[in-house]
Design an enzyme around this catalytic site. Structure first.
Site, PDB file in Angstrom:
ATOM      1  CG  HIS A  69      -0.206  -2.172  -5.896  1.00 52.53           C
ATOM      2  ND1 HIS A  69       1.141  -2.413  -6.018  1.00 52.53           N
ATOM      3  CD2 HIS A  69      -0.543  -2.635  -4.676  1.00 52.53           C
ATOM      4  CE1 HIS A  69       1.588  -2.999  -4.926  1.00 52.53           C
ATOM      5  NE2 HIS A  69       0.584  -3.134  -4.089  1.00 52.53           N
ATOM      6  CG  HIS A  71      -2.892  -4.593  -0.581  1.00 52.30           C
ATOM      7  ND1 HIS A  71      -2.215  -5.787  -0.673  1.00 52.30           N
ATOM      8  CD2 HIS A  71      -2.007  -3.637  -0.967  1.00 52.30           C
ATOM      9  CE1 HIS A  71      -0.972  -5.567  -1.078  1.00 52.30           C
ATOM     10  NE2 HIS A  71      -0.817  -4.265  -1.267  1.00 52.30           N
ATOM     11  CG  ASP A 160       2.367  -6.084  -3.120  1.00 54.17           C
ATOM     12  OD1 ASP A 160       3.487  -5.577  -2.924  1.00 54.17           O
ATOM     13  OD2 ASP A 160       1.313  -5.523  -2.789  1.00 54.17           O
ATOM     14  CG  ASP A 319       0.824  -0.474  -1.790  1.00 56.97           C
ATOM     15  OD1 ASP A 319       0.122  -1.496  -1.613  1.00 56.97           O
ATOM     16  OD2 ASP A 319       1.985  -0.372  -1.340  1.00 56.97           O
ATOM     17  CG  HIS A 323      -3.126  -2.438   7.847  1.00 60.55           C
ATOM     18  ND1 HIS A 323      -3.041  -3.811   7.800  1.00 60.55           N
ATOM     19  CD2 HIS A 323      -2.252  -1.981   6.914  1.00 60.55           C
ATOM     20  CE1 HIS A 323      -2.143  -4.165   6.889  1.00 60.55           C
ATOM     21  NE2 HIS A 323      -1.654  -3.077   6.325  1.00 60.55           N
ATOM     22  N   PRO A 337       2.633  -2.304   7.955  1.00 62.28           N
ATOM     23  CG  PRO A 337       3.941  -3.278   6.288  1.00 62.28           C
ATOM     24  CD  PRO A 337       3.311  -3.563   7.625  1.00 62.28           C
ATOM     25  N   GLY A 338       1.482   0.143   5.587  1.00 60.74           N
ATOM     26  CA  GLY A 338       0.450   0.361   4.566  1.00 60.74           C
ATOM     27  C   GLY A 338      -0.525   1.456   4.942  1.00 60.74           C
TER      28      GLY A 338
HETATM   29  O1  DOR Z   1       2.850  -0.955   2.916  1.00 64.48           O
HETATM   30  C1  DOR Z   1       2.492  -2.000   2.399  1.00 64.48           C
HETATM   31  N1  DOR Z   1       1.349  -2.640   2.760  1.00 64.48           N
HETATM   32  N2  DOR Z   1       3.261  -2.559   1.449  1.00 64.48           N
HETATM   33  C2  DOR Z   1       2.995  -3.767   0.952  1.00 64.48           C
HETATM   34  O2  DOR Z   1       3.719  -4.193   0.095  1.00 64.48           O
HETATM   35  C3  DOR Z   1       1.877  -4.570   1.456  1.00 64.48           C
HETATM   36  C4  DOR Z   1       0.817  -3.715   1.992  1.00 64.48           C
HETATM   37  C5  DOR Z   1      -0.241  -4.466   2.752  1.00 64.48           C
HETATM   38  O3  DOR Z   1      -0.687  -5.513   2.276  1.00 64.48           O
HETATM   39  O4  DOR Z   1      -0.678  -3.980   3.789  1.00 64.48           O
END
Ligand code: DOR
Length: 448
Positions: A69, A71, A160, A319, A323, A337-338
């Protein structure tokens, strides 16, 4: 994977070799020829002439890590992470196989997009597998053609970031996916229960005066997924579990023989919603700790660790969600989020070992064999020995110094994102070298 020239032969000498598949845990040598493990035995370094010797004395030698997982923001937001910068972060974290999520811009919601991104991913030095969306545009309304996505090379399907609410649609997707051996990897948070919630519902949401996302929002969504897996015999994979109740549901479902697997992030194993309380920059709270699902309570963290220890949870998955600092360092409502995770993952897992909550072989397992077995990956990508140290298998190998410490900062992080609540902290456990298919793809700068 790209066309890196594998050196003819290497011996990794004198390391503590841990292989979760065979329960090997001993000081020995590994002989690598043309990208494969040729032999594992004591004294190989002395016996074999004309090989490159990597001295792993005092270090731990394990299969290359696998992350189900991540991104990468490619295409769409290359300033946050490209496939190449993501691959650089992955190897620095000891990963040789990663699975990228499809919430790019545009999303991977057609066979053409899966083909296109896989073609680019193949240029990298590690294995980058790609998921496709469950619904077109990730809108939750119209399902993709599951067979076409699988044939194009999607390794699993997921929207997701969002839960697909439509149960009728999901049932059909599960039925199709079952016949293709395709996991449905679901972000389980029920939108009707999440509403405008930003952090875990509890003391901290009350103290900060912001709406919460409850455990129930995850639990109801997981219940639906398990029900569909039961009815269809399809494979439900529950992403980033965070709530104690969820883990109990998965434990019961597994005991009943339901085809369900699960992952947990390093942050949900280590942090509670209290992490939000440390100020960062000019803000009274740390938006780097804002993620979905949210960080929860001590009780939930303990349940995640217990789930990992007893096999309810199959894998640690990062995960990894880069950002920009500008986007994150704003009020908690607007911050996306993330948090990033590829490079801090092992050190955060090691905290559990150092605190005697799990042992080192289990930690290695949930970074290697755990994900392979969960998704039957070795067979599905047709690579012998994936996630293990098998003679005749692929030489994906990570070498670790358990005792050295490192600073988490802009200078040490390879990801384009630095959005981690561990920024400016010191972590223990350093990745010294990552080898993918017999090629050195990462080497720590200074041995620290
Ligand atoms: O915290 C998160 N960020 N949860 C997610 O499911 C998506 C992810 C993101 O793509 O930034």
């Amino acid at each position: 994977m790209g066309n890196l020239q594998a050196p003819k032969s290497i011996v990794i000498k004198g390391g503590r070799v841990i292989d979760p598949l065979t329960s090997r845990d001993e000081i020995t040598d590994i002989y690598i020829v043309n990208g494969e493990i040729k032999a594992i035995d004591v004294g190989l370094a002395q016996q074999i002439p004309d090989v490159e010797i990597i001295d792993a004395t005092g270090l731990v030698v394990v299969p290359g890590f696998i992350d189900l997982h991540v991104h990468f923001r490619d295409p769409g937001q290359l300033h946050k992470e490209s496939i190449s910068s993501g691959a650089a972060a992955a190897v620095a974290g000891g990963f040789t196989t990663v699975v990228q999520m499809p919430n790019t811009e545009p999303p991977f919601d057609s066979p053409e997009r899966i083909h296109e991104v896989n073609k680019r991913a193949e240029q990298e030095s590690i294995r980058i597998l790609t998921t496709g969306t469950i619904t077109k545009g990730r809108h939750g309304v119209e399902a993709v053609n599951v067979r076409d996505m699988a044939e194009a090379g999607a390794i699993a399907l997921t929207d997701d970031g969002d839960f697909v609410v439509d149960t009728e649609l999901m049932k059909k997707v599960f039925e199709h996916a079952k016949s293709l051996d395709l996991p449905i990897s679901q972000h389980c948070e029920m939108p009707s229960l999440v509403l405008n919630g930003l952090v875990n519902t509890g003391d901290i949401s009350a103290r900060l005066g912001i709406a919460g996302r409850s455990n129930d929002s995850e639990i109801y969504a997981v219940e639906r997924e398990i029900q569909l897996a039961m009815e269809t015999n399809g494979h439900s994979h529950i992403q980033h579990v965070s709530a104690a109740g969820t883990i109990e549901l998965i434990r019961k479902a597994k005991a009943q023989g339901v085809n369900v697997t699960a992952e947990v992030t390093p942050h949900h194993l280590n942090l509670t919603d209290h992490a939000l309380l440390s100020g960062r920059g000019n803000l009274p709270y740390d938006t780097f700790a804002k993620c979905n699902p949210p960080l929860r309570t001590d009780l939930d963290v303990a349940a995640c660790i217990e789930g990992l220890a007893d096999g309810t949870i199959d894998a640690i998955a990062t995960d990894h969600a880069p950002h920009t600092v500008k986007e994150k360092q704003t009020d908690i409502h607007s911050a996306p989020p993330g948090l990033i995770g590829l490079e801090t993952a092992f050190s955060l897992g090691l905290k559990l070992v150092d605190n005697h909550l799990i042992d080192l072989p289990l930690l290695i397992k949930v970074f290697t064999q755990g994900p392979v077995q969960a998704w039957n990956l070795s067979n599905r990508v047709n690579i012998k020995g994936l996630g293990s140290l098998e003679v005749g298998g692929i030489a994906d190998i990570t070498i670790i110094n358990l005792d050295s410490v490192w600073d988490v900062n802009q200078g040490t992080i390879h990801s384009l994102g630095v959005n981690t609540p561990y920024l400016d902290d010191i972590l223990k456990g350093s990745i010294m070298m990552t080898i993918a298919a017999g090629c050195k793809v990462y080497e720590a700068d200074d041995g620290s």
